[in-house]
Every structure is written in structure tokens, then in C-alpha cells.
Design a protein around this motif. Structure first.
Motif, PDB file in Angstrom:
ATOM      1  N   PHE A  32      34.859  36.306  45.615  1.00 46.07           N
ATOM      2  CA  PHE A  32      34.652  37.508  44.803  1.00 46.07           C
ATOM      3  C   PHE A  32      35.922  37.895  44.054  1.00 46.07           C
ATOM      4  O   PHE A  32      35.869  38.304  42.887  1.00 46.07           O
ATOM      5  N   THR A  33      37.075  37.764  44.704  1.00 45.32           N
ATOM      6  CA  THR A  33      38.345  38.068  44.046  1.00 45.32           C
ATOM      7  C   THR A  33      38.596  37.113  42.899  1.00 45.32           C
ATOM      8  O   THR A  33      38.978  37.533  41.793  1.00 45.32           O
ATOM      9  N   ALA A  34      38.374  35.823  43.139  1.00 43.81           N
ATOM     10  CA  ALA A  34      38.609  34.821  42.105  1.00 43.81           C
ATOM     11  C   ALA A  34      37.665  35.008  40.921  1.00 43.81           C
ATOM     12  O   ALA A  34      38.082  34.898  39.751  1.00 43.81           O
ATOM     13  N   MET A  35      36.408  35.314  41.188  1.00 43.37           N
ATOM     14  CA  MET A  35      35.441  35.526  40.098  1.00 43.37           C
ATOM     15  C   MET A  35      35.836  36.724  39.248  1.00 43.37           C
ATOM     16  O   MET A  35      35.778  36.678  38.007  1.00 43.37           O
ATOM     17  N   ASP A  36      36.252  37.805  39.898  1.00 40.97           N
ATOM     18  CA  ASP A  36      36.687  38.980  39.142  1.00 40.97           C
ATOM     19  C   ASP A  36      37.956  38.686  38.346  1.00 40.97           C
ATOM     20  O   ASP A  36      38.102  39.133  37.201  1.00 40.97           O
ATOM     21  N   ALA A  37      38.881  37.946  38.951  1.00 40.39           N
ATOM     22  CA  ALA A  37      40.113  37.601  38.237  1.00 40.39           C
ATOM     23  C   ALA A  37      39.804  36.825  36.967  1.00 40.39           C
ATOM     24  O   ALA A  37      40.372  37.090  35.894  1.00 40.39           O
ATOM     25  N   LYS A  38      38.888  35.865  37.083  1.00 39.89           N
ATOM     26  CA  LYS A  38      38.495  35.082  35.907  1.00 39.89           C
ATOM     27  C   LYS A  38      37.864  35.976  34.848  1.00 39.89           C
ATOM     28  O   LYS A  38      38.186  35.867  33.653  1.00 39.89           O
ATOM     29  N   ASP A  39      36.970  36.882  35.263  1.00 38.13           N
ATOM     30  CA  ASP A  39      36.333  37.800  34.319  1.00 38.13           C
ATOM     31  C   ASP A  39      37.351  38.711  33.636  1.00 38.13           C
ATOM     32  O   ASP A  39      37.153  39.124  32.487  1.00 38.13           O
ATOM     33  N   LEU A  40      38.420  39.025  34.337  1.00 40.49           N
ATOM     34  CA  LEU A  40      39.455  39.899  33.780  1.00 40.49           C
ATOM     35  C   LEU A  40      40.442  39.153  32.886  1.00 40.49           C
ATOM     36  O   LEU A  40      41.360  39.762  32.334  1.00 40.49           O
ATOM     37  N   GLY A  41      40.259  37.849  32.775  1.00 34.64           N
ATOM     38  CA  GLY A  41      41.058  37.088  31.825  1.00 34.64           C
ATOM     39  C   GLY A  41      42.221  36.314  32.400  1.00 34.64           C
ATOM     40  O   GLY A  41      42.999  35.699  31.654  1.00 34.64           O
ATOM     41  N   TYR A  42      42.349  36.305  33.716  1.00 33.35           N
ATOM     42  CA  TYR A  42      43.430  35.538  34.338  1.00 33.35           C
ATOM     43  C   TYR A  42      43.043  34.063  34.463  1.00 33.35           C
ATOM     44  O   TYR A  42      41.890  33.744  34.769  1.00 33.35           O
ATOM     45  N   THR A  43      43.983  33.187  34.229  1.00 36.42           N
ATOM     46  CA  THR A  43      43.799  31.793  34.605  1.00 36.42           C
ATOM     47  C   THR A  43      43.812  31.758  36.123  1.00 36.42           C
ATOM     48  O   THR A  43      44.792  32.155  36.754  1.00 36.42           O
ATOM     49  N   THR A  44      42.711  31.304  36.714  1.00 41.79           N
ATOM     50  CA  THR A  44      42.481  31.515  38.148  1.00 41.79           C
ATOM     51  C   THR A  44      42.358  30.188  38.887  1.00 41.79           C
ATOM     52  O   THR A  44      41.584  29.315  38.486  1.00 41.79           O
ATOM     53  N   THR A  45      43.120  30.081  39.973  1.00 42.49           N
ATOM     54  CA  THR A  45      43.118  28.880  40.800  1.00 42.49           C
ATOM     55  C   THR A  45      42.928  29.283  42.254  1.00 42.49           C
ATOM     56  O   THR A  45      43.555  30.232  42.727  1.00 42.49           O
ATOM     57  N   VAL A  46      42.063  28.559  42.962  1.00 46.80           N
ATOM     58  CA  VAL A  46      41.867  28.756  44.403  1.00 46.80           C
ATOM     59  C   VAL A  46      42.372  27.512  45.125  1.00 46.80           C
ATOM     60  O   VAL A  46      42.009  26.386  44.763  1.00 46.80           O
ATOM     61  N   VAL A  47      43.208  27.722  46.130  1.00 44.69           N
ATOM     62  CA  VAL A  47      43.729  26.619  46.925  1.00 44.69           C
ATOM     63  C   VAL A  47      42.784  26.441  48.123  1.00 44.69           C
ATOM     64  O   VAL A  47      42.846  27.191  49.094  1.00 44.69           O
ATOM     65  N   GLU A  48      41.911  25.442  48.041  1.00 48.12           N
ATOM     66  CA  GLU A  48      40.808  25.322  49.003  1.00 48.12           C
ATOM     67  C   GLU A  48      41.276  25.185  50.452  1.00 48.12           C
ATOM     68  O   GLU A  48      40.704  25.797  51.355  1.00 48.12           O
ATOM     69  N   ASP A  49      42.301  24.363  50.690  1.00 50.68           N
ATOM     70  CA  ASP A  49      42.714  24.150  52.079  1.00 50.68           C
ATOM     71  C   ASP A  49      43.593  25.287  52.605  1.00 50.68           C
ATOM     72  O   ASP A  49      43.956  25.299  53.788  1.00 50.68           O
ATOM     73  N   ALA A  50      43.891  26.266  51.757  1.00 45.64           N
ATOM     74  CA  ALA A  50      44.568  27.490  52.196  1.00 45.64           C
ATOM     75  C   ALA A  50      43.564  28.625  52.369  1.00 45.64           C
ATOM     76  O   ALA A  50      43.934  29.796  52.412  1.00 45.64           O
ATOM     77  N   CYS A  51      42.284  28.242  52.468  1.00 47.24           N
ATOM     78  CA  CYS A  51      41.189  29.195  52.682  1.00 47.24           C
ATOM     79  C   CYS A  51      40.276  28.643  53.778  1.00 47.24           C
ATOM     80  O   CYS A  51      40.270  27.444  54.044  1.00 47.24           O
ATOM     81  N   ARG A  52      39.492  29.519  54.370  1.00 40.59           N
ATOM     82  CA  ARG A  52      38.427  29.114  55.274  1.00 40.59           C
ATOM     83  C   ARG A  52      37.204  29.967  54.977  1.00 40.59           C
ATOM     84  O   ARG A  52      37.335  31.142  54.601  1.00 40.59           O
TER      85      ARG A  52
END
Length: 209
Positions: free
Chosen positions: A160-180
Motif C-alpha cells: 500500500f505504501t509503495a502504490m501510494d508513493a508511485k501515485d504521488l510521483g515518486y520513482t518507487t522500488t521495493v526490495v523483496e528480500d527485505a520484506c516478508r
């Protein structure tokens, strides 16, 4: 505009970690990865988000007599809500960030889910997008253009944070192995949705070189 990057560390709190009331499988494994990223990569800003619920929060199954844990309901304002165990209650140990996570005095802390009647998965907005947190104003004040998102849980608060960041115009990256994620099915769906949105999904080694 010059590229300026913020690291967004989402909800690395005791209640989402091993032994917590809403523990995510293998979640403690993200801590050394996030710490290594912090130690080896320069960021122009670092943000730490915290679920920060009042007692009796609408996301707690205990607040809805007759309803079951993990049941999907609709709140009075029409917002969908999944029911969770009580978690991250303001001032409780479970709401604190794990002591092994590398933090600095300059980190900006964002509190979310503070209102009893609406949940906030995203670190930017509540789930109905009726109110925003302090995050967007803070990132704008730092002239941030790019965000790197890590933390818990991939299929809810990280996504949800990443989707909102993208909508707000940020170049958005998620580090998959730093998440669960909470569950394999919802995690796979979240990854697919983020890819469709144009969010970059990478492994930590890509950042660490």
C-alpha cells in the motif's frame, strides 16, 4: 530536479515479528538485510513507519463481537476491513520498533493507524484516502524524488505504501528480500499488482552491489 532518495522502513515492530501478536513468518530475517542496506548505501533521508493503534481500533477482531479473526468486513463508512488480532497498541511493547534494527536520531518517524475508526496500511494515507499522514509533506520538504521501500508486511503495508508513493510521483522500488508477507497468495498478488503499477522490485544485492 536532482535525484534524491529516501529509504522507507515499514512497520518493523515487535507485534509483526517472532513472538508478536500478528507475527509474519520469518519476519525477523528482514532486520539484518535492512541494516546492511543502511550501512552500505547512502540515502538522503530515512523514514521509519509505525502502526500506532488506540485500544479498540476498528481493525481488531476484538472490537467486533461475533466476528472472527481474519474475517473481511465493511466498516460503517463503506471501507473494506480485514480483522486482525490486537496489535501495535499505542505505548505497548508490541508497537515498538525491534531493538536490533539500526536507527539514527535523524530518522523521521511516521505514525499511522492512529484513528480508531479507520485503518492505515499505507504510510501515506488511511485506507479510505480521507486523511494523510505526515510522510508526504516530510518527503517534499526534503525534495525526495525516489523511494526505496522495505519492511513488513509485503502484501499489506509495504504494498500500500509503495502504490501510494508511485501515485504521488515518486520513482518507487521495493526490495523483496527485505520484506516478508502475511500469506503466499496475497503476497504473490501484491507483487503482481506492484509490477503492473510500474514499481521496481529488486533484491538487496542489486543495491549492495
Amino acid at each position: 530536479m536532482a535525484k534524491r532518495t529516501a529509504l522507507l522502513i515499514i512497520d518493523v515492530q515487535y507485534d509483526f515479528l517472532e513472538g508478536g501478536s500478528l507475527a509474519t513468518n520469518d519476519a525477523n530475517a528482514v532486520i539484518p538485510i535492512i541494516n546492511e542496506i543502511r550501512n552500505k548505501v547512502h540515502f538522503d533521508d530515512v523514514v521509519v513507519s509505525k502502526d500506532w493503534h488506540p485500544k479498540g481500533h476498528c481493525s481488531f477482531a476484538s472490537s467486533h463481537p461475533g466476528k472472527a479473526l481474519f474475517e473481511d468486513i465493511t466498516l460503517p463508512d463503506g471501507t473494506p476491513q480485514k480483522l486482525w488480532p490486537d496489535h501495535c497498541v499505542q505505548g505497548s511493547h508490541g508497537a515498538e520498533v525491534h531493538s536490533d534494527l539500526k536507527l539514527e536520531p535523524t530518522d523521521f518517524v511516521v505514525f499511522k493507524g492512529q484513528h480508531a475508526e479507520i485503518d492505515s496500511y499505507s504510510a501515506f494515507f488511511d485506507n479510505a484516502h480521507k486523511a494523510k499522514t505526515t510522510l508526504q509533506d516530510h518527503l517534499q520538504s526534503k525534495a525526495i524524488t525516489d523511494v526505496i521501500v522495505v519492511g513488513i508486511a509485503l502484501d499489506y503495508c509495504v504494498c500500500f505504501t509503495a502504490m501510494d508513493a508511485k501515485d504521488l510521483g515518486y520513482t518507487t522500488t521495493v526490495v523483496e528480500d527485505a520484506c516478508r508477507g502475511v500469506a503466499p497468495e496475497s503476497t504473490a498478488a501484491a507483487v503482481e499488482n506492484m509490477k503492473k503499477k510500474g514499481i521496481n522490485l529488486i533484491k538487496a544485492e542489486t543495491l549492495l552491489g
